[in-house]
Write a protein that holds these residues in place. Structure first.
Motif, PDB file in Angstrom:
ATOM      1  N   GLN A 195      35.722  35.743  40.930  1.00 25.66           N
ATOM      2  CA  GLN A 195      37.243  36.553  41.525  1.00 25.66           C
ATOM      3  C   GLN A 195      38.004  37.095  41.140  1.00 25.66           C
ATOM      4  O   GLN A 195      38.685  37.512  40.878  1.00 25.66           O
ATOM      5  CB  GLN A 195      38.067  34.584  41.020  1.00 25.66           C
ATOM      6  CG  GLN A 195      37.496  33.758  42.196  1.00 25.66           C
ATOM      7  CD  GLN A 195      38.260  32.406  41.515  1.00 25.66           C
ATOM      8  OE1 GLN A 195      39.928  32.423  40.157  1.00 25.66           O
ATOM      9  NE2 GLN A 195      37.682  31.288  41.898  1.00 25.66           N
ATOM     10  N   ASP A 196      36.583  38.063  41.370  1.00 24.52           N
ATOM     11  CA  ASP A 196      37.557  39.771  40.432  1.00 24.52           C
ATOM     12  C   ASP A 196      37.648  40.867  42.114  1.00 24.52           C
ATOM     13  O   ASP A 196      36.466  40.788  41.889  1.00 24.52           O
ATOM     14  CB  ASP A 196      36.092  40.069  39.342  1.00 24.52           C
ATOM     15  CG  ASP A 196      36.942  41.280  38.899  1.00 24.52           C
ATOM     16  OD1 ASP A 196      37.200  42.018  39.743  1.00 24.52           O
ATOM     17  OD2 ASP A 196      36.269  41.668  37.846  1.00 24.52           O
ATOM     18  N   PRO A 197      38.555  40.707  42.086  1.00 22.40           N
ATOM     19  CA  PRO A 197      38.438  41.386  43.890  1.00 22.40           C
ATOM     20  C   PRO A 197      37.890  43.044  43.569  1.00 22.40           C
ATOM     21  O   PRO A 197      37.050  43.559  44.352  1.00 22.40           O
ATOM     22  CB  PRO A 197      40.147  41.587  44.325  1.00 22.40           C
ATOM     23  CG  PRO A 197      40.395  40.072  43.616  1.00 22.40           C
ATOM     24  CD  PRO A 197      39.534  40.235  42.391  1.00 22.40           C
ATOM     25  N   ARG A 198      38.089  43.273  42.593  1.00 19.71           N
ATOM     26  CA  ARG A 198      37.722  45.029  42.045  1.00 19.71           C
ATOM     27  C   ARG A 198      36.951  44.916  42.682  1.00 19.71           C
ATOM     28  O   ARG A 198      35.665  46.149  42.749  1.00 19.71           O
ATOM     29  CB  ARG A 198      38.382  45.551  40.867  1.00 19.71           C
ATOM     30  CG  ARG A 198      37.675  47.072  40.914  1.00 19.71           C
ATOM     31  CD  ARG A 198      39.272  47.374  39.579  1.00 19.71           C
ATOM     32  NE  ARG A 198      39.828  47.075  39.442  1.00 19.71           N
ATOM     33  CZ  ARG A 198      41.286  48.042  38.737  1.00 19.71           C
ATOM     34  NH1 ARG A 198      40.603  48.662  37.693  1.00 19.71           N
ATOM     35  NH2 ARG A 198      42.393  48.165  39.278  1.00 19.71           N
ATOM     36  N   ALA A 199      35.768  43.573  41.209  1.00 19.01           N
ATOM     37  CA  ALA A 199      34.800  43.760  41.491  1.00 19.01           C
ATOM     38  C   ALA A 199      33.561  43.686  42.625  1.00 19.01           C
ATOM     39  O   ALA A 199      32.224  44.323  42.994  1.00 19.01           O
ATOM     40  CB  ALA A 199      34.009  42.758  40.183  1.00 19.01           C
TER      41      ALA A 199
END
Length: 205
Positions: free
Chosen positions: A174-178
């Motif tokens: 749940q890490d949009p940037r990653a």
């Protein structure tokens, strides 16, 4: 016929003659003509005046545009999917990744390409990017040709399945940037491989 073009059974620029195709496929000329129309819409076939249908060539300028479109749409879908996903989604995506991994050594390219398409479809659908997925589907024939070209290329910094694992892990964390970065790394490497291959075959430097 689509799979034969993607697999390279029909070479770029090769004429698609109705009678031999009817014999090979065991279908009527009407079916062959309709199939060719569909493949022309997908960008896999070109109709040349006074020559008829041929397998479309794919050059770096065209491929670069396809990778740019993929980059924008897939990165956005992965980021959105990472931020908003249902509790059951993780199991579905993991199952799709395991299926893709199991197909890596298959002799049939079509099985691997179908598994890859399914993996991405889950991401787009979960993100709610249905219209974007429709755009990707219209490019799917040419995307599959590029995947078949790059997926087993020598000299990759990372394997294709390693990139897919990173996309999977980033989305489920749940890490949009990653998630966006994982897609960018994957498409960036595939693009560099395709550029090298297509420019070499075009005689460009």
């Amino acid at each position: 016929m689509r799979e034969a073009i993607i697999d390279g059974h029909f070479a770029p620029g090769e004429r698609l003659v109705e009678r031999p195709l009817c014999d090979q496929l065991g279908v009527s000329r009407t079916v062959v003509r309709e199939t060719i129309r569909y493949l022309e819409a997908e960008g896999l076939v070109e109709i040349i005046p006074n020559k008829g249908p041929i397998v479309a060539t794919l050059n770096w300028d065209q491929a670069k545009q396809i990778y740019n479109i993929r980059l924008q749409l897939e990165a956005s879908a992965a980021a959105e999917c990472s931020a908003h996903q249902s509790p059951a989604f993780g199991e579905k995506l993991s199952s799709a990744l395991n299926d893709l991994r199991a197909k890596m050594d298959d002799t049939e390219w079509s099985d691997l390409l179908h598994a890859t398409t399914h993996f991405y479809e889950l991401i787009f659908r979960e993100a709610g990017h249905d219209i974007a997925w429709d755009v990707v589907q219209r490019l799917n024939g040419r995307i599959s040709r590029l995947r078949a070209l790059t997926i087993s290329a020598q000299g990759r910094e990372r394997s294709g399945i390693s990139h897919m694992q990173s996309i999977h892990d980033a989305i489920l964390s749940q890490d949009p940037r990653a998630a966006r970065s994982a897609v960018e790394a994957h498409i960036g490497e595939a693009s560099r491989i395709a550029k090298r291959f297509l420019q070499d075959n075009d005689g460009n430097t």
